[in-house]
Design a protein around this motif. Structure first.
Motif, short mmCIF file in Angstrom:
data_model
loop_
_atom_site.label_atom_id
_atom_site.label_comp_id
_atom_site.label_asym_id
_atom_site.label_seq_id
_atom_site.Cartn_x
_atom_site.Cartn_y
_atom_site.Cartn_z
N ASN A 1 0.55 -0.80 0.01
CA ASN A 1 0.20 0.06 0.14
C ASN A 1 1.00 1.49 0.07
OD1 ASN A 1 0.32 1.08 3.00
ND2 ASN A 1 -0.40 -0.83 3.04
N SER B 1 8.58 -5.96 6.20
CA SER B 1 8.27 -6.18 6.70
C SER B 1 6.52 -5.21 6.53
CB SER B 1 8.54 -5.58 8.44
OG SER B 1 7.80 -5.02 9.02
N ASN B 2 5.33 -6.04 7.18
CA ASN B 2 4.21 -5.16 6.61
C ASN B 2 4.06 -4.33 7.67
OD1 ASN B 2 2.77 -6.35 4.89
ND2 ASN B 2 1.84 -8.58 5.81
N TYR B 3 5.18 -3.98 8.31
CA TYR B 3 5.14 -2.91 9.63
C TYR B 3 5.51 -1.62 9.70
CZ TYR B 3 2.68 -6.42 11.16
OH TYR B 3 1.44 -7.65 11.87
N LYS B 4 6.41 -1.59 7.93
CA LYS B 4 7.79 -0.25 8.08
C LYS B 4 7.39 0.03 7.20
CE LYS B 4 11.86 -1.22 8.29
NZ LYS B 4 12.93 -2.17 8.72
N LEU B 5 7.93 1.57 7.34
CA LEU B 5 6.71 2.89 6.22
C LEU B 5 8.07 2.73 5.05
CD1 LEU B 5 4.33 4.59 7.47
CD2 LEU B 5 4.11 3.29 5.90
N GLN C 1 0.90 5.45 1.58
CA GLN C 1 -0.15 6.33 2.07
C GLN C 1 0.33 8.16 2.00
OE1 GLN C 1 -0.18 4.83 6.22
NE2 GLN C 1 0.64 3.05 5.20
#
Lengths: 113, 113
Positions: free
Chosen positions: A31, A97-101, A33
């Protein structure tokens, strides 16, 4: 590391005009953002667009995503002085990682009254 | 309102004197982040926690440490601050669910004398 590049780096417009900011990225994403940051404050989430989506709207904001060109745009319509801020795009990368932008460098938008 | 709270907003310390920055959240999010942001730059991820699981970025200096004693609180410890550590430090949280944005606090502006 940063993969996003916003264009332009700085944008100055008059109140009531539309503002368009672009973001390019290099890898496949889950995604993308967009965040806004007022001077001296934290980041505020604006819109999240998934990789299988092409366009999203929220109030005066419109975000498009072109995964074939690895690019996104943020359009602010009928801008106001209160829209003056830095705008960052950020991606969640596939395979990472799905948790890193991964943030772009940002566009500084100035809306003149 | 549920939010991410950082204290203090402004912190001044002396060169080499340890300093601790605090972050609390009422969102009950599993993931908490610490970012460093210097003037006119994008936030740079230092580390993040998934619950108590600590994830350090490869280029985060050893001078930076973190603690997360429970879900609500997270601390950033700078053991021996140098002049180059003067920056805005941002805390953020995120739900463990997929395709979710990060929620940022308003940051702590750290100055080094």
């Amino acid at each position: 590391s940063q993969q996003g590049e916003e264009d332009p780096q700085a944008l100055s417009i008059q109140e009531g005009e539309n503002a368009t900011m672009n973001c390019s990225y290099k890898t496949s994403i889950n995604n993308l953002q967009w965040y806004r940051q007022n001077s001296g404050r934290g980041l505020v989430h604006l819109i999240l667009i998934r990789s299988n989506e092409r366009e999203k709207h929220s109030g005066r904001l419109r975000v498009t995503l072109d995964t074939s060109k690895k690019s996104s745009s943020l359009l602010i319509t009928a801008s106001r002085a209160a829209d003056t801020a830095s705008y960052f795009c950020a991606t969640v990368n596939s395979g990472g990682s799905n948790y890193k932008l991964t943030f772009g460098k940002g566009t500084l938008l100035t809306v003149n009254p | 309102d549920a939010m991410v709270i950082q204290n203090p907003r402004y912190q001044v310390t002396q060169f080499g004197k340890p300093v601790t920055l605090s972050c609390s959240q009422t969102l009950n999010h599993n993931v908490m982040y610490w970012y460093q942001q210097k003037s006119s730059q994008a936030p740079k991820l230092l580390f993040h926690y998934y619950d108590k699981d600590f994830n350090n970025e490869a280029d985060t200096p050893d001078n930076f440490q973190s603690r997360r004693p429970n879900t609500s609180f997270c601390f950033l410890d700078i053991r021996s601050p140098g002049l180059g550590d003067a920056a805005m430090y941002l805390c953020a949280t995120r739900s463990r669910l997929g395709n979710q944005p990060q929620h940022f606090g308003d940051g702590t502006r750290l100055s080094i004398l």
